[in-house]
Design a protein around this motif. Structure first.
Motif, PDB file in Angstrom:
ATOM      1  N   ARG A   1      77.381 -59.390  77.147  1.00  0.00           N
ATOM      2  CA  ARG A   1      78.467 -59.247  76.071  1.00  0.00           C
ATOM      3  C   ARG A   1      77.787 -59.008  74.813  1.00  0.00           C
ATOM      4  O   ARG A   1      78.949 -57.959  74.354  1.00  0.00           O
ATOM      5  N   ALA A   2      76.595 -59.298  74.210  1.00  0.00           N
ATOM      6  CA  ALA A   2      76.217 -59.002  73.069  1.00  0.00           C
ATOM      7  C   ALA A   2      75.914 -57.407  72.879  1.00  0.00           C
ATOM      8  O   ALA A   2      76.369 -56.805  71.900  1.00  0.00           O
ATOM      9  N   LYS A   3      75.377 -57.030  74.208  1.00  0.00           N
ATOM     10  CA  LYS A   3      75.127 -55.573  74.326  1.00  0.00           C
ATOM     11  C   LYS A   3      76.504 -54.764  74.329  1.00  0.00           C
ATOM     12  O   LYS A   3      76.315 -53.639  73.719  1.00  0.00           O
ATOM     13  N   ASP A   4      77.252 -55.265  74.981  1.00  0.00           N
ATOM     14  CA  ASP A   4      78.737 -54.570  75.007  1.00  0.00           C
ATOM     15  C   ASP A   4      79.187 -54.401  73.480  1.00  0.00           C
ATOM     16  O   ASP A   4      79.772 -53.416  72.958  1.00  0.00           O
ATOM     17  N   VAL A   5      79.105 -55.347  72.663  1.00  0.00           N
ATOM     18  CA  VAL A   5      79.590 -55.370  71.230  1.00  0.00           C
ATOM     19  C   VAL A   5      78.890 -54.380  70.382  1.00  0.00           C
ATOM     20  O   VAL A   5      79.180 -53.583  69.806  1.00  0.00           O
ATOM     21  N   LEU A   6      77.465 -54.351  70.577  1.00  0.00           N
ATOM     22  CA  LEU A   6      76.543 -53.402  69.952  1.00  0.00           C
ATOM     23  C   LEU A   6      76.976 -52.000  70.401  1.00  0.00           C
ATOM     24  O   LEU A   6      76.916 -51.140  69.698  1.00  0.00           O
ATOM     25  N   ALA A   7      77.269 -51.792  71.672  1.00  0.00           N
ATOM     26  CA  ALA A   7      77.780 -50.386  72.235  1.00  0.00           C
ATOM     27  C   ALA A   7      78.933 -50.026  71.525  1.00  0.00           C
ATOM     28  O   ALA A   7      79.072 -48.784  70.832  1.00  0.00           O
ATOM     29  N   VAL A   8      79.923 -50.881  71.209  1.00  0.00           N
ATOM     30  CA  VAL A   8      81.161 -50.532  70.535  1.00  0.00           C
ATOM     31  C   VAL A   8      80.874 -50.148  69.285  1.00  0.00           C
ATOM     32  O   VAL A   8      81.481 -49.454  68.482  1.00  0.00           O
ATOM     33  N   TRP A   9      79.892 -50.759  68.304  1.00  0.00           N
ATOM     34  CA  TRP A   9      79.806 -50.728  67.061  1.00  0.00           C
ATOM     35  C   TRP A   9      79.070 -49.267  66.970  1.00  0.00           C
ATOM     36  O   TRP A   9      79.308 -48.366  66.066  1.00  0.00           O
ATOM     37  N   ASN A  10      78.261 -48.887  68.048  1.00  0.00           N
ATOM     38  CA  ASN A  10      77.572 -47.605  68.041  1.00  0.00           C
ATOM     39  C   ASN A  10      78.466 -46.563  68.309  1.00  0.00           C
ATOM     40  O   ASN A  10      78.464 -45.316  67.487  1.00  0.00           O
ATOM     41  N   ASP A  11      79.457 -46.738  69.049  1.00  0.00           N
ATOM     42  CA  ASP A  11      80.546 -45.775  69.182  1.00  0.00           C
ATOM     43  C   ASP A  11      81.467 -45.536  67.831  1.00  0.00           C
ATOM     44  O   ASP A  11      81.857 -44.554  67.514  1.00  0.00           O
ATOM     45  N   PHE A  12      81.678 -46.603  67.287  1.00  0.00           N
ATOM     46  CA  PHE A  12      82.291 -46.692  65.783  1.00  0.00           C
ATOM     47  C   PHE A  12      81.566 -45.797  64.875  1.00  0.00           C
ATOM     48  O   PHE A  12      82.047 -45.063  64.160  1.00  0.00           O
ATOM     49  N   ASP A  13      80.298 -46.195  65.013  1.00  0.00           N
ATOM     50  CA  ASP A  13      79.305 -45.210  63.813  1.00  0.00           C
ATOM     51  C   ASP A  13      79.552 -43.703  64.258  1.00  0.00           C
ATOM     52  O   ASP A  13      79.542 -42.838  63.236  1.00  0.00           O
ATOM     53  N   ALA A  14      79.773 -43.474  65.425  1.00  0.00           N
ATOM     54  CA  ALA A  14      79.463 -42.244  65.902  1.00  0.00           C
ATOM     55  C   ALA A  14      80.797 -41.529  66.036  1.00  0.00           C
ATOM     56  O   ALA A  14      81.062 -40.140  66.139  1.00  0.00           O
ATOM     57  N   GLY A  15      81.702 -42.087  65.567  1.00  0.00           N
ATOM     58  CA  GLY A  15      83.322 -41.682  65.548  1.00  0.00           C
ATOM     59  C   GLY A  15      83.940 -41.481  66.711  1.00  0.00           C
ATOM     60  O   GLY A  15      85.034 -41.063  66.688  1.00  0.00           O
ATOM     61  N   GLY A  16      83.475 -42.310  67.813  1.00  0.00           N
ATOM     62  CA  GLY A  16      84.187 -42.607  69.199  1.00  0.00           C
ATOM     63  C   GLY A  16      85.241 -43.283  69.246  1.00  0.00           C
ATOM     64  O   GLY A  16      86.145 -43.327  69.909  1.00  0.00           O
ATOM     65  N   ILE A  17      85.214 -44.179  68.183  1.00  0.00           N
ATOM     66  CA  ILE A  17      86.333 -45.267  68.046  1.00  0.00           C
ATOM     67  C   ILE A  17      86.955 -44.900  66.702  1.00  0.00           C
ATOM     68  O   ILE A  17      86.285 -45.136  65.689  1.00  0.00           O
ATOM     69  N   ALA A  18      88.334 -44.983  66.571  1.00  0.00           N
ATOM     70  CA  ALA A  18      88.816 -44.516  65.223  1.00  0.00           C
ATOM     71  C   ALA A  18      88.743 -45.552  64.184  1.00  0.00           C
ATOM     72  O   ALA A  18      88.769 -45.488  62.980  1.00  0.00           O
ATOM     73  N   GLY A  19      88.992 -47.008  64.530  1.00  0.00           N
ATOM     74  CA  GLY A  19      89.054 -47.984  63.548  1.00  0.00           C
ATOM     75  C   GLY A  19      88.849 -49.443  64.146  1.00  0.00           C
ATOM     76  O   GLY A  19      88.450 -49.375  65.422  1.00  0.00           O
ATOM     77  N   VAL A  20      88.662 -50.127  63.173  1.00  0.00           N
ATOM     78  CA  VAL A  20      88.329 -51.505  63.687  1.00  0.00           C
ATOM     79  C   VAL A  20      89.164 -52.181  64.698  1.00  0.00           C
ATOM     80  O   VAL A  20      88.621 -52.681  66.003  1.00  0.00           O
ATOM     81  N   GLU A  21      90.530 -51.893  64.638  1.00  0.00           N
ATOM     82  CA  GLU A  21      91.395 -52.570  65.648  1.00  0.00           C
ATOM     83  C   GLU A  21      91.135 -52.064  66.978  1.00  0.00           C
ATOM     84  O   GLU A  21      91.198 -52.736  67.865  1.00  0.00           O
ATOM     85  N   GLU A  22      90.586 -50.732  66.943  1.00  0.00           N
ATOM     86  CA  GLU A  22      90.441 -50.134  68.281  1.00  0.00           C
ATOM     87  C   GLU A  22      89.297 -50.592  68.810  1.00  0.00           C
ATOM     88  O   GLU A  22      89.110 -50.886  70.203  1.00  0.00           O
ATOM     89  N   GLY A  23      88.321 -50.833  67.908  1.00  0.00           N
ATOM     90  CA  GLY A  23      86.985 -51.359  68.529  1.00  0.00           C
ATOM     91  C   GLY A  23      87.265 -52.790  68.843  1.00  0.00           C
ATOM     92  O   GLY A  23      86.637 -53.175  69.978  1.00  0.00           O
ATOM     93  N   LEU A  24      88.062 -53.619  68.239  1.00  0.00           N
ATOM     94  CA  LEU A  24      88.264 -55.099  68.684  1.00  0.00           C
ATOM     95  C   LEU A  24      89.000 -54.881  70.115  1.00  0.00           C
ATOM     96  O   LEU A  24      88.690 -55.712  71.010  1.00  0.00           O
ATOM     97  N   ALA A  25      89.974 -54.091  70.235  1.00  0.00           N
ATOM     98  CA  ALA A  25      90.659 -53.827  71.407  1.00  0.00           C
ATOM     99  C   ALA A  25      89.669 -53.595  72.905  1.00  0.00           C
ATOM    100  O   ALA A  25      89.701 -54.240  74.092  1.00  0.00           O
TER     101      ALA A  25
END
Length: 198
Positions: free
Chosen positions: A161-185
């Motif tokens: 689960r923690a690895k999944d959160v880190l992966a989403v944050w990395n996607d966020f940093d790379a621009g693959g996730i547009a915003g915090v709300e999309e990341g939380l989803a």
């Protein structure tokens, strides 16, 4: 605090009671939370100093603000180092506690040949900032040994689960996730019941 000030090198690791180690873990958790709060406060101050300097055209004021910014930056770096030490210390404590609990449950191999002084061999990696928590956990595990049925061993890693959160944050940093709300989803989608064993 120095390297593992809480433990006595002349005492066997198996002499520690799980409750005693849980209290050490609780103190480390409090220190971690306090350090993180202080870091976030200093980062906000640092960003505000930067904004003020960017909006100012007076050279004297900018020099003063630049000095203040550099001071906050040093303080942030010191807290980051402290957080790294707290995390690594918590890994050692929880790893020992887990093995003592397993020993009390009947696993006579847990901590059988590990002297308290063996933990001293981790001091180099403890101080080395390039050694992250995952790598350090592996080193602690090699010193303390594996445990039968140790799927809940805190030294196995941070968990899926923690690895999944880190992966989403990395996607966020790379621009693959547009915003915090999309990341939380995305995190909620990944947080379906999962077996933490890897």
């Amino acid at each position: 605090m120095g390297f593992l000030d809480w433990y006595d090198r002349d005492r066997k690791l198996t002499d520690y009671a799980p409750g005693e180690l849980r209290r050490v873990e609780e103190r480390l958790t409090i220190r971690e939370t306090q350090s993180l709060s202080r870091l976030e406060r200093l980062e906000e101050e640092r960003e505000e100093i930067f904004r003020r300097g960017a909006l100012s055209v007076a050279p004297t004021r900018r020099r003063v603000l630049a000095r203040l910014f550099a001071r906050r930056q040093r303080e942030c770096e010191e807290i980051e180092r402290s957080l790294s030490h707290i995390t690594k210390e918590a890994l050692i404590v929880s790893g020992i506690r887990f093995r003592i609990e397993k020993r009390l449950e009947g696993d006579s191999s847990a901590l059988k040949k590990v002297a308290a002084k063996a933990v001293d061999g981790l001091a180099g990696a403890f101080e080395d900032e390039t050694v992250d928590g995952e790598e350090f956990a592996g080193q602690v595990r090699s010193v303390l040994g594996k445990v039968k049925g140790g799927k809940d061993d805190p030294l196995r890693g941070i968990g899926q689960r923690a690895k999944d959160v880190l992966a989403v944050w990395n996607d966020f940093d790379a621009g693959g996730i547009a915003g915090v709300e999309e990341g939380l989803a995305e995190i909620r989608k990944r947080m379906a019941p999962v077996d933490e064993e890897e």
